[in-house]
Every structure is written in C-alpha cells, then in structure tokens.
Design a protein around this motif. Structure first.
Motif, PDB file in Angstrom:
ATOM      1  N   LYS A 609      -8.523  14.080 -30.088  1.00  0.00           N
ATOM      2  CA  LYS A 609      -8.496  15.466 -30.552  1.00  0.00           C
ATOM      3  C   LYS A 609      -8.971  15.608 -32.007  1.00  0.00           C
ATOM      4  N   LEU A 610      -9.022  14.517 -32.732  1.00  0.00           N
ATOM      5  CA  LEU A 610      -9.520  14.568 -34.106  1.00  0.00           C
ATOM      6  C   LEU A 610     -11.039  14.755 -34.085  1.00  0.00           C
ATOM      7  N   ASP A 611     -11.525  15.760 -34.804  1.00  0.00           N
ATOM      8  CA  ASP A 611     -12.955  16.096 -34.816  1.00  0.00           C
ATOM      9  C   ASP A 611     -13.678  15.137 -35.764  1.00  0.00           C
ATOM     10  N   ILE A 612     -14.114  14.009 -35.220  1.00  0.00           N
ATOM     11  CA  ILE A 612     -14.700  12.971 -36.059  1.00  0.00           C
ATOM     12  C   ILE A 612     -16.043  13.396 -36.633  1.00  0.00           C
ATOM     13  N   LEU A 613     -16.835  14.109 -35.848  1.00  0.00           N
ATOM     14  CA  LEU A 613     -18.128  14.567 -36.361  1.00  0.00           C
ATOM     15  C   LEU A 613     -17.941  15.457 -37.588  1.00  0.00           C
ATOM     16  N   ARG A 614     -16.959  16.321 -37.523  1.00  0.00           N
ATOM     17  CA  ARG A 614     -16.707  17.204 -38.663  1.00  0.00           C
ATOM     18  C   ARG A 614     -16.190  16.411 -39.864  1.00  0.00           C
ATOM     19  N   LEU A 615     -15.312  15.432 -39.599  1.00  0.00           N
ATOM     20  CA  LEU A 615     -14.832  14.591 -40.691  1.00  0.00           C
ATOM     21  C   LEU A 615     -15.989  13.854 -41.351  1.00  0.00           C
ATOM     22  N   LYS A 616     -16.894  13.355 -40.545  1.00  0.00           N
ATOM     23  CA  LYS A 616     -18.045  12.645 -41.098  1.00  0.00           C
ATOM     24  C   LYS A 616     -18.896  13.577 -41.945  1.00  0.00           C
ATOM     25  N   LEU A 665      -3.025   7.190 -44.213  1.00  0.00           N
ATOM     26  CA  LEU A 665      -2.788   7.032 -42.781  1.00  0.00           C
ATOM     27  C   LEU A 665      -2.694   8.392 -42.125  1.00  0.00           C
ATOM     28  N   ILE A 666      -3.399   8.538 -40.993  1.00  0.00           N
ATOM     29  CA  ILE A 666      -3.180   9.687 -40.115  1.00  0.00           C
ATOM     30  C   ILE A 666      -2.589   9.144 -38.820  1.00  0.00           C
ATOM     31  N   THR A 667      -1.429   9.642 -38.438  1.00  0.00           N
ATOM     32  CA  THR A 667      -0.797   9.199 -37.196  1.00  0.00           C
ATOM     33  C   THR A 667      -0.137  10.403 -36.542  1.00  0.00           C
ATOM     34  N   ASP A 668       0.736  10.147 -35.570  1.00  0.00           N
ATOM     35  CA  ASP A 668       1.461  11.236 -34.921  1.00  0.00           C
ATOM     36  C   ASP A 668       2.882  10.789 -34.614  1.00  0.00           C
ATOM     37  N   TYR A 669       3.092  10.178 -33.424  1.00  0.00           N
ATOM     38  CA  TYR A 669       4.435   9.793 -33.009  1.00  0.00           C
ATOM     39  C   TYR A 669       4.603   8.275 -32.959  1.00  0.00           C
ATOM     40  N   SER A 670       3.662   7.572 -33.517  1.00  0.00           N
ATOM     41  CA  SER A 670       3.755   6.112 -33.552  1.00  0.00           C
ATOM     42  C   SER A 670       4.657   5.692 -34.704  1.00  0.00           C
ATOM     43  N   SER A 671       5.378   4.612 -34.503  1.00  0.00           N
ATOM     44  CA  SER A 671       6.281   4.140 -35.558  1.00  0.00           C
ATOM     45  C   SER A 671       5.538   3.416 -36.675  1.00  0.00           C
ATOM     46  N   VAL A 672       4.208   3.415 -36.649  1.00  0.00           N
ATOM     47  CA  VAL A 672       3.450   2.707 -37.697  1.00  0.00           C
ATOM     48  C   VAL A 672       3.752   3.265 -39.078  1.00  0.00           C
ATOM     49  N   PHE A 673       4.123   4.530 -39.171  1.00  0.00           N
ATOM     50  CA  PHE A 673       4.311   5.110 -40.497  1.00  0.00           C
ATOM     51  C   PHE A 673       5.514   4.528 -41.229  1.00  0.00           C
ATOM     52  N   PHE A 674       6.493   3.977 -40.486  1.00  0.00           N
ATOM     53  CA  PHE A 674       7.617   3.328 -41.151  1.00  0.00           C
ATOM     54  C   PHE A 674       7.124   2.157 -41.993  1.00  0.00           C
ATOM     55  N   LYS A 680       3.505   3.072 -50.210  1.00  0.00           N
ATOM     56  CA  LYS A 680       3.620   4.301 -51.000  1.00  0.00           C
ATOM     57  C   LYS A 680       2.314   5.091 -51.021  1.00  0.00           C
ATOM     58  N   ARG A 681       1.509   4.992 -49.974  1.00  0.00           N
ATOM     59  CA  ARG A 681       0.249   5.725 -49.886  1.00  0.00           C
ATOM     60  C   ARG A 681       0.422   6.938 -48.969  1.00  0.00           C
ATOM     61  N   PRO A 682      -0.451   7.941 -49.071  1.00  0.00           N
ATOM     62  CA  PRO A 682      -0.259   9.194 -48.335  1.00  0.00           C
ATOM     63  C   PRO A 682      -0.264   9.005 -46.822  1.00  0.00           C
ATOM     64  N   ILE A 683       0.574   9.794 -46.129  1.00  0.00           N
ATOM     65  CA  ILE A 683       0.659   9.800 -44.669  1.00  0.00           C
ATOM     66  C   ILE A 683       0.537  11.240 -44.187  1.00  0.00           C
ATOM     67  N   LEU A 684      -0.382  11.469 -43.245  1.00  0.00           N
ATOM     68  CA  LEU A 684      -0.563  12.777 -42.614  1.00  0.00           C
ATOM     69  C   LEU A 684      -0.231  12.648 -41.134  1.00  0.00           C
ATOM     70  N   TYR A 685       0.362  13.675 -40.558  1.00  0.00           N
ATOM     71  CA  TYR A 685       0.763  13.656 -39.155  1.00  0.00           C
ATOM     72  C   TYR A 685      -0.046  14.712 -38.400  1.00  0.00           C
ATOM     73  N   PHE A 686      -0.983  14.234 -37.574  1.00  0.00           N
ATOM     74  CA  PHE A 686      -1.798  15.145 -36.764  1.00  0.00           C
ATOM     75  C   PHE A 686      -1.126  15.298 -35.413  1.00  0.00           C
ATOM     76  N   VAL A 687      -0.328  16.361 -35.263  1.00  0.00           N
ATOM     77  CA  VAL A 687       0.533  16.527 -34.087  1.00  0.00           C
ATOM     78  C   VAL A 687       0.123  17.804 -33.353  1.00  0.00           C
ATOM     79  N   GLU A 718      -6.506  21.972 -40.723  1.00  0.00           N
ATOM     80  CA  GLU A 718      -5.406  21.544 -41.594  1.00  0.00           C
ATOM     81  C   GLU A 718      -5.564  20.096 -42.026  1.00  0.00           C
ATOM     82  N   VAL A 719      -6.050  19.243 -41.128  1.00  0.00           N
ATOM     83  CA  VAL A 719      -6.248  17.834 -41.470  1.00  0.00           C
ATOM     84  C   VAL A 719      -7.289  17.687 -42.582  1.00  0.00           C
ATOM     85  N   ILE A 720      -8.416  18.341 -42.430  1.00  0.00           N
ATOM     86  CA  ILE A 720      -9.495  18.215 -43.417  1.00  0.00           C
ATOM     87  C   ILE A 720      -9.067  18.806 -44.752  1.00  0.00           C
TER      88      ILE A 720
END
Length: 769
Positions: A609-616, A665-674, A680-687, A718-720
């Motif tokens: 669902k992340l618009d990679i073309l737009r991010l690029k 980091l961009i994540t959602d419901y994965s426990s990777v953010f723990f 101490k780097r930024p974390i965004l949640y694309f939910v 919102e992500v961009i």
C-alpha cells in the motif's frame, strides 16, 4: 410450549450466556422456554435477560453435567427437549424451520459442526451472508445403501417427472434440495449411532422421556449422556438427522485454562467411556440397537485405543484400563468382532479372557508396525525421526555440544547468532557448534573448524538434537523433541509482544486445534526464556504461563549490535555490502504480514500500500528505501521497476544489521519497532487498515494511540509529509519516545549476550532487575 431448551451452566460458562441468548433470539419462534441450570452464582447474574420467551434460572447443587441435565428434565414443560451447551449455538431459524421434521420423528439430531473458531465469528459470517450456504462437511466419505431421503415442506414423496420441470427449475425446489434429512431405523442404526450418543444437538419428545423414565448418569462426567440417549433409542422406532449442519459445537483448544469434559487424560477418558458402555449396553432390549452399539465400540477400540494405551498411560493405568475393557468385552458376543481384522480379534480375545499381559505385548507390536509404516511413507522424514526416538536418544549426551536454530532454520540471525559469536570469541575451542538449516534455505553460516551445519529433519539433525547438551532456539522445538535429563534448553524467543499470544488469544482456528496444549508442553521443556524488558516478563507469565523465576531478564542478545562501540564502522560495512550509496539516507520499511492475506494453504499475498513511485519521485534525491517484508511473501514482490531507489532485503538474514544502517523506520503492527527504538531514531507507523486490524484480526497489548513512539499515519500523503518534516515529528514525539524507551529498552545496554551466556553456560545467578 413447543421447545424446552436445557443448558447446564458452570461458573466459567456464565459470561458466554448473552451470546447464546442472542442466538436463541434468532430461532424464528418464541414458542420456547430456556432452562439455565447452575449454581447460585448463575441465579444472581445481572445480565439483561429481557426476552419474548421465558428464561428460567434453576439453582442446582449437582456438580456434573448429567446432574444438571436431570434437573432440567424435571423442570421442563415443552413438547420437545433441546440440549444446547453454553458455548455452542444453533444456525438462525433452526427451531422454526425444522419443526415439521421434529413432529414426524421421536428423536432428531441437528447435525453437529465441530469447530475451534469462536462462536462470534460464525454469527458474524452467517448474519452477513445471504447465500445460506451449508457449512463444510467434516463427515468423511459418504456411505452407501443406507440413506432414506425425505423432503421438507414440499412435494411429499412424489418423484419429479418431466411435467414438473418448472418446479424443478424453481428457486424453492433448489432450496428444498439443501434441506433434506436422513431417516434411520433399527435396520441401519449402525451407521448413525456415533452421532446420536452425544446428547448436545438432539431434539427429543418429552413425552417419550417421561414414559421411558430416561435419565442421565450423574456419576460419569464425560459420558453421562449415554445412559439417556441409549434409553431413548431403545424405545424409538424412527430417528432422523438433518443433512445440513445446524448445531455448531465449539471445541476447546485451551485444555490448560478452559478444558472441556472430554479433555481429560487418555486413561480417564477411556475408563469413563468403557464404564458407560459396560453399565448401559446390557440393559438394552432391542437386539439390533445392542449390535449397533457394540459394532461402534469395537471399531473405535480398533482404530484409536492401541496407540493411546501404549504411549499415554502409566503401568498402573494400563492395568486398570485393560481390566475395564475385559469387563466390557464379556458383555459383548464374540461374534461381534467378526468384522475386525485378525490381529484385533486375537487381541480382544486375549483381553476378554483376562490375558492382558499377552494382549498388551501384541498391542505394542501393532503400534510399532503402524509407526514403522508411517515412517516409511513419510518420504524420508519419518525414518530419521524413528531413529531419533529409538536409537539416538539412548546415546550419551555430548557435554560441550551446542545446537542453534533461528526461525526454523531459515536464517543465520537473531539472538542465537549473537550467542554463537560470543561463545566462539570468548571461549575458543571449548564448544562444538551445530547450526540447523532448513532444506532449500540459503543461509550463510560461517565456516569454522568448530562449526558444522545440518539439514533440518535429516538423520544428522536428529542425531545432534538427541546428543546436544545445549539447545539455543528462538521459536518452538518440534513436538516430538525429548529433552534429555541434565541438558539445557534456552529459548531466546524472537520479540517483545505487541499482538496477543497463545493463552491470551481466543481459540486458535488457523493453527493446530491443540495449539495451546502443544505450546504448553513444549514450553515446559525450556530451562530458560530470554526476556527483553519487564513488560515481556509480565506478558509471558500469562500468555505462555511460564514461571518468572526461569526467565533471564537480560535484554535481547540480538540488540547488542545496536549499542556496540564499533556500530558506525559496521554500518558503513553493511551499506557497502548492499551497494547502498554512502551519501543517501535509508528508510527501512518493515510491514507485517496480515493474518487474513492468503489465497489458500501455503499461498500468501501482500498488497504493497506504500506508494513507492511517489516516494521515489519526491524523496529519491536524499533517500533510498530498504524493504523488509515477512518471509511468507518475500518472494512475491517485484521491485525491479524502482531502479536504485528500492533495495528488497526481505531475505536478508539479520534484520538487526538493517536497523543499524537505517535512518528511520516505517512499520505497522510488527514488533520490530521495540528493537529499533534502541537506536533512538524516528519511527513512523503506516497503518492504513488500523480499524480493521485492531478490531477484527488480533488484539494488542499496547494502546497504539497512546503508547507508541511515533505517529499513526493512514495515507501516503501523511507518510510523505512526515518524512519531509521528520525533525518536527521527532520533536513532537520526544517525550513519548523517552517514556517508551524507559519502559521497553532500559535493559538494552550492549551486554545482554554476556548476561545470557553467564547464566546458561557458566551457571552464574540470574541477573536481577
């Protein structure tokens, strides 16, 4: 009053009653009474019991299901009795729709559909689905030459002719085809007896119950209904079973916390079953029914009894259960065994005459031959396992042998990797290391003289699993694993939990039906469980039912790299290895796999669902995107069209190294953010599907609106915007990030591996927190 619905209620069942009431409200008729039989706690409930039909709370001192049902019999006033357990339910409109069938027969079986899915999921599915489809048939192969089909409310028994083609093509006729029932009489009871013995889901004439003085056995908790149903059947001329499954029987897969009466031990189950048959079968007056019951019992013994009596009973239980079988067989004509194989006939003949020791030896041979046959048919996996169980586990344990497995042998990663590297560096030559690698997995295990790899489920794997003194594994071990006395099993687990686990989940329909029991038995073999924070300790105590005193409060060894003194140098090396430009910032996108995203068994899908073309287009001058998806769908993403902006590292062994090179980091419901928060780097949640995921799939331990150290973003806009203004996001979430780190990462100081090794391998005291 047409129907009296009888429901025995234990204290644990009380909370389930509102859902059952909502189901009974949808039965298409108010010509019913609902009898709830339980203790004083049931009578004192404060639920909203308003209804268009009478609901009666009956206080009972009986402590068995049979006793409660007898109380229900004594208080019922309806023409027909319906037995519905508290955690089961009826397909909507069943009682109204099938009343014409009920009135034609003396006993109607509503046809059970056993399931481990929660009742609520079926209610949602049925009420939202207008198709009115049948539930899947779990009945096995169809039987021949015994079915007497009858129609419901249409056409009587007339055969459809050419002149009736208009009727045959009509919608009503198509509905008629799905609403048949099967008539059984004494000539074909043998085909149906196993369905009618359990009383739940049966509808029976109350007059017949009164006339025959049929009662439940109050002393047999598991099979107390046999006395009642056999008494009814002994006086019935005609019984029927619906073809469509209309009684949903919710099975339990939490035999530890919420067991059903059928989840007792093998020995207790069979002893109660044999007792019920021994006490009731001789009383039957119908010779055909007696033959049907004996035939059912002997087939069940032949199919299910032998393995259990060998592998699931103690010597004392074996003696008692075989003695009970002797008692039962002496009530059965020897001619009843003629349809069994010669071996079973010989075994049962020995048991009948009390020669149980000889019978047991023959049973062991039968079980061994069955096991050998399965081993040969499993195309290679069965024989190594047979060797493990019969030979390898008898060999001496190798004191300094350590076996490692990460994510079922698919990776050289996670905490097992860092424990391995620490041992090699600090104790050179003292241990022999064995890494388990899954068949076909491309795993880069270092080549050292003290390190070997073995393919999972191979002969060598079975050998080393049997003789290793230390097992370091980050998931669960196989069910058949036999922990050797004196060895040490270290479960490193694989993350701080965000989503509910094991005993905190409802019935687990997508896994093995006995998932919770299996997990419980496996986790009892763990000598140690690594924990990353006090939050995990508290969750694992109830989610795993694992004792706190066996948890190592260390932090995760896999996170030591994030605090290593040389982490900047490592970061540059990893970037160069992946050919990521040194002047580009890295966005790590690590979404979880959704539990409902699959086409079929083993066929998974994932819509990015992340618009990679737009991010690029908007961020490509300064950033690159590193993708890390779930291994289920790692090979299903084609990123070739994004040029040098996207690096698909879903198959990269060690995600901790990807954390190290990323700037956010961009994540959602994965426990990777723990783990990522250690940096101490930024974390965004694309939910983008937050409402659906939170309410439908699985619950969370955290309040994602309040506890997370970053914003919840629902759209690509919102992500961009967040990435472009990442400094503002960091400032806005500074205090929450600090609170999150104090809660989850205050044990992560770069020395977790040392603490684990000191505890497990050097026998030092557990680290105190």
């Amino acid at each position: 009053m047409k129907y009296s619905i009888i429901t025995p209620v234990k204290t644990a069942d009380i909370s389930k009653l509102p859902l059952l009431k909502a189901n009974l409200d949808k039965q298409g008729t108010n010509d019913i009474e609902w009898l709830l039989v339980g203790n004083q706690e049931l009578v004192n409930t404060q639920f909203d019991w308003h209804s268009d039909y009478p609901i009666r709370f009956i206080n009972s001192t009986k402590d068995t299901v049979g006793g409660s049902r007898n109380v229900g019999l004594d208080n019922a006033t309806g023409d027909y009795l319906v037995f519905v357990d508290a955690d089961d339910f009826l397909v909507p409109d069943t009682l109204a729709k099938y009343l014409p069938v009920v009135e034609q027969v003396q006993l109607l079986n509503l046809h059970q559909y056993p399931t481990y899915e929660p009742v609520s999921s079926f209610l949602t599915s049925i009420t939202s689905n207008e198709a009115n489809d049948n539930l899947p048939d779990w009945g096995g192969r169809g039987r021949k030459n015994h079915i007497n089909w009858h129609q419901l409310n249409l056409l009587n028994d007339n055969q459809i002719t050419v002149e009736d083609s208009k009727i045959a093509a009509s919608k009503n006729y198509q509905q008629w085809l799905t609403n048949k029932y099967t008539i059984f009489n004494q000539d074909n009871w043998d085909y149906a007896i196993h369905n009618f013995l359990p009383v739940a889901g049966n509808v029976v004439s109350r007059k017949l119950v009164v006339d025959t003085n049929s009662r439940f056995d109050e002393d047999n908790q598991q099979y107390g209904d046999y006395r009642f149903t056999l008494s009814i059947l002994d006086h019935c001329q005609t019984i029927a079973q619906l073809v469509r499954r209309t009684y949903i029987k919710e099975r339990h897969n939490d035999p530890i916390n919420d067991p059903s009466v059928t989840q007792a031990s093998f020995a207790e189950n069979w002893q109660n079953w044999l007792t019920a048959l021994t006490s009731e079968t001789p009383k039957l007056t119908s010779p055909k029914l007696k033959i049907a019951v004996n035939g059912y019992a002997l087939r069940r013994i032949h199919r299910f009894f032998y393995k259990g009596v060998v592998s699931e009973t103690t010597a004392e239980e074996q003696s008692e259960i075989l003695a009970n079988l002797t008692t039962y067989l002496q009530t059965v004509p020897e001619s009843a065994t003629r349809n069994l194989g010669r071996t079973s006939r010989n075994i049962l003949k020995k048991v009948r005459t009390g020669n149980n020791s000889s019978a047991y030896r023959q049973i062991k041979r039968v079980v061994s031959l069955r096991y050998l046959k399965r081993a040969v048919l499993k195309h290679g996996r069965g024989l190594p396992r047979a060797m493990y169980q019969t030979i390898f586990t008898k060999l001496p344990v190798k004191k300094n042998l350590v076996i490692y497995e990460s994510f079922l042998g698919r990776n050289y990663s996670d905490s097992p990797k860092y424990i391995y590297e620490y041992l090699r560096k600090n104790f050179p030559g003292q241990y022999k290391h064995v890494w388990i690698v899954a068949k076909g997995a491309d795993v880069n295990i270092p080549k050292h003289k003290d390190t070997i790899t073995v393919r999972r489920f191979s002969f060598r794997y079975m050998y080393y699993m049997a003789v290793s003194n230390y097992q370091v594994i980050n998931m669960r071990q196989p069910q058949w694993f036999q922990k050797r006395p004196g060895t040490k099993f270290l479960s490193t687990w694989h993350g701080t939990p965000l989503k509910h686990l094991v005993f905190d989940m409802d019935n687990v329909a997508s896994a093995n039906p006995m998932y919770k029991q299996i997990f419980y038995k496996q986790s009892r073999q763990w000598d140690y469980l690594v924990t990353a924070n006090q939050f995990s300790v508290d969750v694992f105590k109830h989610a795993f039912m694992y004792p706190e005193y066996k948890m190592i409060k260390s932090g995760y060894p896999r996170n030591d790299i994030l605090n290593a003194p040389d982490k900047d140098e490592r970061q540059a090396q990893i970037k160069a290895k992946l050919h990521i430009p040194a002047d580009k910032k890295v966005i790590l996108y690590a979404p979880t796999w959704r539990d409902d995203e699959y086409y079929g068994v083993g066929q998974y899908k994932f819509d990015l669902k992340l618009d990679i073309l737009r991010l690029k287009r908007e961020l490509g001058d300064n950033y690159v995107l590193v993708l890390r998806t779930h291994y289920f769908i790692a090979d299903h993403l084609d990123t070739s069209g994004f040029g040098d902006f996207v690096f698909n590292e879903s198959s990269y062994d060690d995600i901790a190294e990807l954390y190290l090179i990323s700037d956010m980091l961009i994540t959602d419901y994965s426990s990777v953010f723990f783990d990522y928060a250690v940096l101490k780097r930024p974390i965004l949640y694309f939910v983008y599907d937050y409402e659906k995921y939170a309410s439908v799939l699985r619950g969370f331990y955290l309040n994602m609106d309040k506890d997370l150290p970053g914003p919840l973003l629902k759209t690509n806009d919102e992500v961009i915007e967040a990435i472009k203004n990442i400094d503002n996001v960091t400032a806005e979430y500074h205090d929450r990030y600090q609170a999150f780190s104090n809660r989850f990462n205050n044990w992560e100081d770069g020395h977790a591996t040392e603490r684990v090794v000191n505890t497990v391998f050097l026998d030092q005291p557990m680290p105190k927190r």
